[in-house]
Every structure is written in C-alpha cells, then in structure tokens.
Design a protein around this motif. Structure first.
Motif, PDB file in Angstrom:
ATOM      1  N   THR A  26       0.880  -1.173   0.000  1.00 18.31           N
ATOM      2  CA  THR A  26       0.000   0.000   0.000  1.00 18.31           C
ATOM      3  C   THR A  26       0.922   1.229   0.000  1.00 18.31           C
ATOM      4  O   THR A  26       2.127   1.098   0.231  1.00 18.31           O
ATOM      5  CB  THR A  26      -0.886   0.058   1.261  1.00 18.31           C
ATOM      6  OG1 THR A  26      -0.029   0.349   2.375  1.00 18.31           O
ATOM      7  CG2 THR A  26      -1.628  -1.241   1.526  1.00 18.31           C
ATOM      8  N   ASN A  28       1.709   3.579   2.117  1.00 15.53           N
ATOM      9  CA  ASN A  28       2.627   3.760   3.251  1.00 15.53           C
ATOM     10  C   ASN A  28       3.657   2.641   3.332  1.00 15.53           C
ATOM     11  O   ASN A  28       4.787   2.858   3.792  1.00 15.53           O
ATOM     12  CB  ASN A  28       1.828   3.883   4.557  1.00 15.53           C
ATOM     13  CG  ASN A  28       1.098   5.209   4.619  1.00 15.53           C
ATOM     14  OD1 ASN A  28       1.674   6.266   4.365  1.00 15.53           O
ATOM     15  ND2 ASN A  28      -0.204   5.165   4.919  1.00 15.53           N
ATOM     16  N   LEU A  56      -4.049  -6.889   5.847  1.00  7.85           N
ATOM     17  CA  LEU A  56      -4.915  -5.919   6.533  1.00  7.85           C
ATOM     18  C   LEU A  56      -6.364  -6.408   6.526  1.00  7.85           C
ATOM     19  O   LEU A  56      -7.134  -6.110   7.432  1.00  7.85           O
ATOM     20  CB  LEU A  56      -4.790  -4.546   5.878  1.00  7.85           C
ATOM     21  CG  LEU A  56      -3.372  -3.954   5.876  1.00  7.85           C
ATOM     22  CD1 LEU A  56      -3.353  -2.581   5.203  1.00  7.85           C
ATOM     23  CD2 LEU A  56      -2.783  -3.860   7.279  1.00  7.85           C
ATOM     24  N   GLN A  61      -3.042  -6.188  11.631  1.00 15.80           N
ATOM     25  CA  GLN A  61      -2.619  -4.967  12.338  1.00 15.80           C
ATOM     26  C   GLN A  61      -3.145  -4.926  13.772  1.00 15.80           C
ATOM     27  O   GLN A  61      -2.657  -4.160  14.584  1.00 15.80           O
ATOM     28  CB  GLN A  61      -3.030  -3.706  11.555  1.00 15.80           C
ATOM     29  CG  GLN A  61      -4.512  -3.445  11.405  1.00 15.80           C
ATOM     30  CD  GLN A  61      -5.146  -4.165  10.228  1.00 15.80           C
ATOM     31  OE1 GLN A  61      -4.788  -5.295   9.909  1.00 15.80           O
ATOM     32  NE2 GLN A  61      -6.104  -3.523   9.584  1.00 15.80           N
ATOM     33  N   PHE A  62      -4.168  -5.755  14.062  1.00 16.51           N
ATOM     34  CA  PHE A  62      -4.751  -5.754  15.408  1.00 16.51           C
ATOM     35  C   PHE A  62      -4.211  -6.881  16.289  1.00 16.51           C
ATOM     36  O   PHE A  62      -4.596  -6.983  17.457  1.00 16.51           O
ATOM     37  CB  PHE A  62      -6.281  -5.849  15.316  1.00 16.51           C
ATOM     38  CG  PHE A  62      -6.884  -4.732  14.505  1.00 16.51           C
ATOM     39  CD1 PHE A  62      -6.761  -3.409  14.931  1.00 16.51           C
ATOM     40  CD2 PHE A  62      -7.545  -4.981  13.318  1.00 16.51           C
ATOM     41  CE1 PHE A  62      -7.297  -2.366  14.180  1.00 16.51           C
ATOM     42  CE2 PHE A  62      -8.087  -3.942  12.562  1.00 16.51           C
ATOM     43  CZ  PHE A  62      -7.965  -2.636  12.991  1.00 16.51           C
ATOM     44  N   ARG A  74      -1.225   0.170  12.833  1.00 18.91           N
ATOM     45  CA  ARG A  74      -1.198   0.448  11.395  1.00 18.91           C
ATOM     46  C   ARG A  74       0.139  -0.036  10.852  1.00 18.91           C
ATOM     47  O   ARG A  74       1.157   0.032  11.532  1.00 18.91           O
ATOM     48  CB  ARG A  74      -1.310   1.948  11.091  1.00 18.91           C
ATOM     49  CG  ARG A  74      -2.591   2.623  11.537  1.00 18.91           C
ATOM     50  CD  ARG A  74      -3.734   2.308  10.601  1.00 18.91           C
ATOM     51  NE  ARG A  74      -4.948   3.024  10.974  1.00 18.91           N
ATOM     52  CZ  ARG A  74      -5.837   2.620  11.884  1.00 18.91           C
ATOM     53  NH1 ARG A  74      -5.636   1.493  12.549  1.00 18.91           N
ATOM     54  NH2 ARG A  74      -6.919   3.327  12.143  1.00 18.91           N
ATOM     55  N   MET A  75       0.096  -0.433   9.618  1.00 18.26           N
ATOM     56  CA  MET A  75       1.308  -0.821   8.931  1.00 18.26           C
ATOM     57  C   MET A  75       1.820   0.429   8.191  1.00 18.26           C
ATOM     58  O   MET A  75       0.985   1.254   7.797  1.00 18.26           O
ATOM     59  CB  MET A  75       0.867  -1.942   8.025  1.00 18.26           C
ATOM     60  CG  MET A  75       1.607  -2.542   6.917  1.00 18.26           C
ATOM     61  SD  MET A  75       2.321  -1.549   5.695  1.00 18.26           S
ATOM     62  CE  MET A  75       0.998  -0.733   4.915  1.00 18.26           C
ATOM     63  N   PRO A  76       3.107   0.662   7.994  1.00 12.06           N
ATOM     64  CA  PRO A  76       4.239  -0.233   8.243  1.00 12.06           C
ATOM     65  C   PRO A  76       4.843  -0.028   9.631  1.00 12.06           C
ATOM     66  O   PRO A  76       4.519   0.925  10.340  1.00 12.06           O
ATOM     67  CB  PRO A  76       5.249   0.234   7.182  1.00 12.06           C
ATOM     68  CG  PRO A  76       5.005   1.716   7.094  1.00 12.06           C
ATOM     69  CD  PRO A  76       3.507   1.863   7.256  1.00 12.06           C
ATOM     70  N   GLU A  87       5.145   4.623  12.204  1.00  7.22           N
ATOM     71  CA  GLU A  87       4.949   5.828  11.372  1.00  7.22           C
ATOM     72  C   GLU A  87       5.956   5.800  10.213  1.00  7.22           C
ATOM     73  O   GLU A  87       7.170   5.892  10.414  1.00  7.22           O
ATOM     74  CB  GLU A  87       5.067   7.134  12.156  1.00  7.22           C
ATOM     75  CG  GLU A  87       3.815   7.481  12.957  1.00  7.22           C
ATOM     76  CD  GLU A  87       2.583   7.698  12.082  1.00  7.22           C
ATOM     77  OE1 GLU A  87       2.689   8.330  11.016  1.00  7.22           O
ATOM     78  OE2 GLU A  87       1.508   7.215  12.458  1.00  7.22           O
ATOM     79  N   SER A  88       5.389   5.714   9.016  1.00 12.35           N
ATOM     80  CA  SER A  88       6.245   5.507   7.836  1.00 12.35           C
ATOM     81  C   SER A  88       7.323   6.580   7.692  1.00 12.35           C
ATOM     82  O   SER A  88       8.465   6.274   7.337  1.00 12.35           O
ATOM     83  CB  SER A  88       5.380   5.443   6.576  1.00 12.35           C
ATOM     84  OG  SER A  88       4.567   6.594   6.463  1.00 12.35           O
ATOM     85  N   ILE A 249     -11.733  -1.739   5.831  1.00  8.56           N
ATOM     86  CA  ILE A 249     -10.988  -0.890   6.771  1.00  8.56           C
ATOM     87  C   ILE A 249     -11.783   0.395   7.044  1.00  8.56           C
ATOM     88  O   ILE A 249     -11.934   0.828   8.177  1.00  8.56           O
ATOM     89  CB  ILE A 249      -9.585  -0.563   6.219  1.00  8.56           C
ATOM     90  CG1 ILE A 249      -8.725  -1.825   6.242  1.00  8.56           C
ATOM     91  CG2 ILE A 249      -8.925   0.553   7.028  1.00  8.56           C
ATOM     92  CD1 ILE A 249      -7.376  -1.660   5.552  1.00  8.56           C
TER      93      ILE A 249
HETATM   94  N1  LIG Z   1       0.468   7.706   9.467  1.00 14.84           N
HETATM   95  C1  LIG Z   1       0.662   6.289   9.297  1.00 14.84           C
HETATM   96  C2  LIG Z   1      -0.468   5.731   8.478  1.00 14.84           C
HETATM   97  C3  LIG Z   1      -0.400   4.224   8.381  1.00 14.84           C
HETATM   98  C4  LIG Z   1      -1.648   3.637   7.758  1.00 14.84           C
HETATM   99  O1  LIG Z   1      -2.738   4.248   7.778  1.00 14.84           O
HETATM  100  N2  LIG Z   1      -1.520   2.431   7.228  1.00 14.84           N
HETATM  101  C5  LIG Z   1      -2.655   1.768   6.646  1.00 14.84           C
HETATM  102  C6  LIG Z   1      -2.270   1.101   5.322  1.00 14.84           C
HETATM  103  S1  LIG Z   1      -1.614   2.266   4.137  1.00 14.84           S
HETATM  104  C7  LIG Z   1      -3.146   0.681   7.584  1.00 14.84           C
HETATM  105  O2  LIG Z   1      -2.369  -0.001   8.214  1.00 14.84           O
HETATM  106  N3  LIG Z   1      -4.461   0.530   7.663  1.00 14.84           N
HETATM  107  C8  LIG Z   1      -5.070  -0.497   8.436  1.00 14.84           C
HETATM  108  C9  LIG Z   1      -6.261  -0.008   9.213  1.00 14.84           C
HETATM  109  O3  LIG Z   1      -6.613   1.189   9.096  1.00 14.84           O
HETATM  110  O4  LIG Z   1      -6.837  -0.819   9.937  1.00 14.84           O
HETATM  111  C10 LIG Z   1       2.009   6.030   8.613  1.00 14.84           C
HETATM  112  O5  LIG Z   1       2.419   6.876   7.827  1.00 14.84           O
HETATM  113  O6  LIG Z   1       2.640   5.002   8.904  1.00 14.84           O
END
Ligand SMILES: N[C@@H](CCC(=O)N[C@@H](CS)C(=O)NCC(=O)O)C(=O)O
Length: 259
Positions: A26, A28, A56, A61-62, A74-76, A87-88, A249
């Motif tokens: 994705t 990030n 996901l 992620q949980f 949240r990933m990564p 935080e990416s 999501i």
């Molecule tokens: N601000 C965070 C955003 C991370 C983020 O939103 N990752 C998304 C995928 S791009 C995720 O893990 N979503 C899973 C969810 O919302 O449950 C970063 O930059 O790492």
C-alpha cells in the motif's frame, strides 16, 4: 532484490540486527520498500532484510504481537536492533540516519528535506488517503459524501499546487537531490487517478512523478508483494481486492470487533 523471508504474521521483536519490515503493498508500505531499494542503489551496506507480509483484510494490524510493535495498529513498522519504529516517515528518517546517504543529507541541507517529509506525513498522505476512501471505499449515499469529497478534493488539489510551487525552485521536493521527501510523496501522488485528484494541470508535478517512476530503486520498491507485471498497473482483480480491503478498513469492521 525482493525480500529474503516472508512470514504472514508479525512477532514480538527480539534483539536483532536484521531489518524486520512489517509491510503490505500500500502507499505507506511502499515508502519503506522504496527506501530500502534506494539505499541499495546508492551502495549502502544493509543487514539482512526480513519482510513480514501483513494482511490488513485479516486484521493482522490488530494482533497483539503487532500491537506490541505499533500501538497505533497500522502498517508499516520496523524492528531493528531491538527497537520498534512506527509511522512511515519516522521509519524513513530512522533509515536515513542509520544508513547515511544523500537520501537524507547531513548539515544544513537536512533542513531542506525534513520539512517536506513532515509535510507529506501531515498533509499529502492523510488528504490523499481520505480522498481515496471517499472516492473508492466508503459506501454511503452521495449526499452524505458530498462535503468530505469536496473538502478532500479541494485540499488535495491545493497540495498538488504546493508541490508545483516547490518544484519551480528545486528539482526534487527536498532540494537538489532525490530524498526521503520524494520517497514519502511518490506512492500517494502516483495513485492520483485512484484518488481522482487531478495532477495534470501541473506539468512540474507530472514531470517529477515520471522522474521518480523511472528510478530503478523505485521500480523495485513498488514491486514488493506485487507481481512484477502488476507493479505499474494493478489487474482488475487486484483492484477489486483492494477496493474490498479498503471498504472493510473504512467501515472499521475489525476495529469495532476488537477494541
Ligand atoms: N500515518 C501512518 C499511516 C499508516 C496507515 O494508515 N496504514 C494503513 C495502510 S496504508 C493501515 O495499516 N491501515 C489499516 C487499518 O486502518 O486498519 C504512517 O504513515 O505510517
């Protein structure tokens, strides 16, 4: 080169000098895969990279093991030397500082780069992400969507103009050389059609996107976890799967179940 190890789940990190990357394909996630490939490109000696593919859709992620690494779920995320980083953009900065290269210059030039890295984290990412969600994933009636679509659409277009202004005075977001700031912005801007945020009125942004896209490190990075032939353009089937994942999501189904 692609990752050396694939596992389906995160695990609590042990003291390790490997780079353990918790990832899915994705925007990030691509920031991290591109950074690692760009570090290889500039000849930085990296330890073994271990890729932990996350689903996901399945709610990896949980999982408690992953929550111990990233409380934000949240990933990564990255584990290195016994330290968990989430935080990416913080991961980009960590890799840039740990493995010095022009991707994060030292000295005063660093301050040309870091504001744009934070700008991406605080502006471009969230706004493009929200616009994608309302455009593709969130299943509510048009009247309910109208305000957020308008807000994130207008703000997305404004951010593209901000980029264009920057690219009027410098070839890259961070100044004279390609840097972590470009790596952070690229995966979101390349998804402009998916987000329906038009960049074509800004030729400098279109040109920047193409210059990023042509880089071998970028090309290898966006192929992590994606079949090579789909790295540039997802198949209809993969687009449908991403849409389903995004919808799940966005609906916070898992979040409501588990927290
Ligand atoms: N601000 C965070 C955003 C991370 C983020 O939103 N990752 C998304 C995928 S791009 C995720 O893990 N979503 C899973 C969810 O919302 O449950 C970063 O930059 O790492």
């Amino acid at each position: 080169m692609p990752p050396t190890e694939l596992t389906s789940r995160g695990r609590k990190g042990s003291m390790t000098m490997t780079l353990d990357v918790y990832y899915s394909a994705t925007p990030n996630g691509w920031k991290i895969s591109i950074m690692i490939e760009e570090l290889k490109e500039v000849g930085v000696g990296l330890p073994e990279v271990r890729l932990h593919m996350m689903s996901l859709e399945d709610g990896d992620q949980f999982a408690s093991e992953f929550t111990a690494i990233n409380p934000n779920q949240r990933m990564p995320a990255l584990m290195h030397d016994g330290r968990a980083i989430f935080e990416s953009c913080a991961i980009l900065q960590y890799l840039g500082e740990t493995y010095p290269s022009p991707l994060l210059p030292q000295g005063p030039a660093r301050w040309d780069v870091l504001p744009w890295l934070y700008w991406q984290a605080a502006n471009l990412g969230p706004v493009f992400g929200n616009k994608v969600s309302y455009t593709r994933y969130i299943d509510v009636d048009e009247a309910t969507k109208a305000h957020p679509m308008d807000r994130f659409g207008n703000e997305g277009a404004r951010l593209v103009r901000v980029m264009a202004r920057r690219l009027e005075v410098a070839p890259w977001l961070g100044g004279e050389t390609f840097s972590v700031a470009d790596i952070a912005a690229f995966p979101w801007v390349r998804a402009y059609k998916w987000a329906k945020i038009d960049i074509t009125a800004e030729p400098r942004v279109v040109d920047w996107l193409e210059r990023c896209r042509r880089r071998p490190g970028v090309q290898r990075g966006v192929a992590w976890g994606v079949p090579q032939e789909e790295a540039e353009r997802f198949s209809a089937d993969r687009r449908a799967r991403y849409k389903a994942m995004g919808a799940s999501i966005a609906a916070n189904e898992r979040l409501n179940e588990r927290n």
